[in-house]
Design an enzyme around this catalytic site. Structure first.
Site, PDB file in Angstrom:
ATOM      1  N   SER A 191       0.894  -1.451   0.473  1.00  0.00           N
ATOM      2  CA  SER A 191       0.327  -0.284  -0.045  1.00  0.00           C
ATOM      3  C   SER A 191       0.521   1.213   0.276  1.00  0.00           C
ATOM      4  O   SER A 191       1.998   1.366   0.338  1.00  0.00           O
ATOM      5  CB  SER A 191      -1.185   0.152   1.486  1.00  0.00           C
ATOM      6  N   TYR A 196      -3.125  -0.580  10.513  1.00  0.00           N
ATOM      7  CA  TYR A 196      -2.539  -1.006   9.468  1.00  0.00           C
ATOM      8  C   TYR A 196      -1.196  -1.092   8.568  1.00  0.00           C
ATOM      9  O   TYR A 196      -0.604  -1.274   7.658  1.00  0.00           O
ATOM     10  CB  TYR A 196      -3.724  -0.468   8.090  1.00  0.00           C
TER      11      TYR A 196
HETATM   12  P1  NAD Z   1     -11.331  -5.580  -0.249  1.00  0.00           P
HETATM   13  O1  NAD Z   1     -11.637  -5.335   0.940  1.00  0.00           O
HETATM   14  O2  NAD Z   1     -11.934  -5.801  -1.318  1.00  0.00           O
HETATM   15  O3  NAD Z   1     -11.030  -7.176  -1.074  1.00  0.00           O
HETATM   16  C1  NAD Z   1      -9.490  -8.029   0.197  1.00  0.00           C
HETATM   17  C2  NAD Z   1     -10.274  -8.938  -0.058  1.00  0.00           C
HETATM   18  O4  NAD Z   1      -8.944 -10.109   1.543  1.00  0.00           O
HETATM   19  C3  NAD Z   1     -11.339  -9.409   0.595  1.00  0.00           C
HETATM   20  O5  NAD Z   1     -11.815 -10.944  -0.805  1.00  0.00           O
HETATM   21  C4  NAD Z   1     -11.424 -10.896   1.440  1.00  0.00           C
HETATM   22  O6  NAD Z   1     -12.295 -12.120   1.317  1.00  0.00           O
HETATM   23  C5  NAD Z   1      -9.785 -11.286   1.305  1.00  0.00           C
HETATM   24  N1  NAD Z   1      -9.310 -11.100   2.753  1.00  0.00           N
HETATM   25  C6  NAD Z   1      -9.690 -10.938   3.764  1.00  0.00           C
HETATM   26  N2  NAD Z   1      -8.832 -12.027   4.785  1.00  0.00           N
HETATM   27  C7  NAD Z   1      -8.711 -12.856   4.169  1.00  0.00           C
HETATM   28  C8  NAD Z   1      -8.131 -13.625   4.735  1.00  0.00           C
HETATM   29  N3  NAD Z   1      -7.720 -14.888   5.748  1.00  0.00           N
HETATM   30  N4  NAD Z   1      -7.865 -15.324   4.169  1.00  0.00           N
HETATM   31  C9  NAD Z   1      -8.311 -14.767   2.519  1.00  0.00           C
HETATM   32  N5  NAD Z   1      -8.568 -14.182   2.274  1.00  0.00           N
HETATM   33  C10 NAD Z   1      -9.108 -13.027   3.286  1.00  0.00           C
HETATM   34  O7  NAD Z   1      -9.894  -4.909  -0.372  1.00  0.00           O
HETATM   35  P2  NAD Z   1      -9.239  -4.631  -1.881  1.00  0.00           P
HETATM   36  O8  NAD Z   1      -8.493  -3.154  -1.934  1.00  0.00           O
HETATM   37  O9  NAD Z   1      -9.322  -5.360  -3.081  1.00  0.00           O
HETATM   38  O10 NAD Z   1      -7.463  -4.664  -1.027  1.00  0.00           O
HETATM   39  C11 NAD Z   1      -6.999  -5.951  -1.440  1.00  0.00           C
HETATM   40  C12 NAD Z   1      -5.509  -5.660  -1.788  1.00  0.00           C
HETATM   41  O11 NAD Z   1      -5.341  -4.358  -2.232  1.00  0.00           O
HETATM   42  C13 NAD Z   1      -5.191  -5.528   0.263  1.00  0.00           C
HETATM   43  O12 NAD Z   1      -4.368  -6.277   0.617  1.00  0.00           O
HETATM   44  C14 NAD Z   1      -5.037  -4.140   1.173  1.00  0.00           C
HETATM   45  O13 NAD Z   1      -4.411  -3.894   1.872  1.00  0.00           O
HETATM   46  C15 NAD Z   1      -4.804  -3.667  -0.233  1.00  0.00           C
HETATM   47  N6  NAD Z   1      -4.421  -1.836  -1.177  1.00  0.00           N
HETATM   48  C16 NAD Z   1      -5.807  -1.697  -1.256  1.00  0.00           C
HETATM   49  C17 NAD Z   1      -5.974  -0.213  -1.376  1.00  0.00           C
HETATM   50  C18 NAD Z   1      -7.221   0.589  -1.851  1.00  0.00           C
HETATM   51  O14 NAD Z   1      -7.552   1.419  -1.774  1.00  0.00           O
HETATM   52  N7  NAD Z   1      -8.307  -0.408  -1.841  1.00  0.00           N
HETATM   53  C19 NAD Z   1      -4.899   0.863  -1.052  1.00  0.00           C
HETATM   54  C20 NAD Z   1      -3.881  -0.056  -0.616  1.00  0.00           C
HETATM   55  C21 NAD Z   1      -4.011  -1.573  -0.602  1.00  0.00           C
END
Ligand code: NAD
Length: 261
Positions: free
Chosen positions: A145, A158
């Protein structure tokens, strides 16, 4: 499109929604075999599988908790049994919740660190052991991130987990570089996914976030998936240990825009 990706097999953790689903779809367009991991949202994972198949790839959905050794082993076993091996492991699963640090329950700290950091460790360890046992080159992509670099008050757990992912990725990249195993991170900024749905539904909060992005827009999951495809492919064959920020310039200290400061 990266032709070398055709028929390669990837495991994507947390593939049932958001960025994980976008990477799944993109890997399908690359004609890859994909193990779509989900934790509880089976319908979301099946939808990702359908998108991959529609795009010309092959896919299965596999339930597993990435915070457990059994969970990540289940994913590897599924890839080997169904597709005959594994080439790319994407540690994408992640979670967050907002809380002032002095009120943060230990349970919340443990849960976020377990999924975001321990999950990356366990996925990486399992992938490394597989690549080493097969004496083959390997590719691991960790979803970090912008908050591996930018502090984020009220999200200390986080930010700590993503800061941990940064040095874990860099360290393991160096440790296994000579074995031809590449390990890189992606650092998304503000991306339009379910993790942000509540925030971005509020027009004021959406505007605030846009204002923090030099490109003045929220990113699409497909733009993160494009970075994952490049890192997975041989086009990035001399790249290891980096964080590829996909953030519209968010990490460029936007407060200094127009000569301020
Ligand atoms: P999201 O909430 O849409 O998806 C996250 C996924 O992780 C979900 O499918 C959830 O079921 C899964 N998950 C959570 N706990 C789990 C576990 N114990 N075992 C297996 N799966 C599990 O979020 P996203 O935005 O798609 O995020 C994906 C990645 O990108 C994450 O690591 C997040 O920190 C990172 N990220 C997202 C953003 C953003 O703006 N969306 C920014 C920076 C980083």
């Amino acid at each position: 499109m990266y032709t070398d990706l055709k028929n390669r097999t990837a495991i994507i953790t947390g593939g049932s929604k958001g960025i994980g689903t976008a990477i799944s779809k993109r890997f399908g367009e690359e004609k890859m075999n994909v193990v779509v991991n989900y934790h509880s949202d089976e319908a979301g994972a099946q939808e990702a599988v359908a998108q991959i198949q529609q795009a010309g790839g092959k896919a299965i959905a596999v339930q597993a908790d990435v915070g457990t050794e059994e969970g990540v082993q289940t994913l590897l076993d599924a890839a080997v049994q169904t597709f005959g091996g594994m080439d790319v492991w994407v540690n994408n699963a992640g979670m967050e919740n907002q809380m002032p640090t002095h009120q943060l329950p230990l349970e919340d700290w443990k849960k976020v660190v377990e999924v975001n950091l321990t999950g990356v460790f366990l996925g990486t360890k399992t992938a490394l052991n597989y690549f080493l046992s097969q004496e083959k080159k390997g590719n691991i992509i960790n979803m970090s991130s912008v908050h591996e670099q930018i502090p984020w008050p009220t999200f200390a757990h986080y930010a700590a987990s993503k800061g941990g992912v940064k040095l874990f990725s860099e360290t393991t990249a160096m440790e296994y570089a000579a074995r031809n195993i590449r390990i890189n991170s992606i650092g998304p900024g503000a991306i339009n996914t379910p993790i942000n749905a509540q925030k971005f539904a509020d027009p004021e909060k959406l505007e605030t976030t846009r204002g923090m992005v030099p490109m003045k827009r929220i990113g699409e999951p497909s733009e993160v998936a494009a970075a994952a495809a490049w890192l997975a492919s041989d086009e990035s064959s001399y790249v290891t240990g980096i964080t590829l920020f996909v953030d519209g310039g968010m990490t460029l200290y936007p407060a200094f825009q127009d000569g301020k400061g």
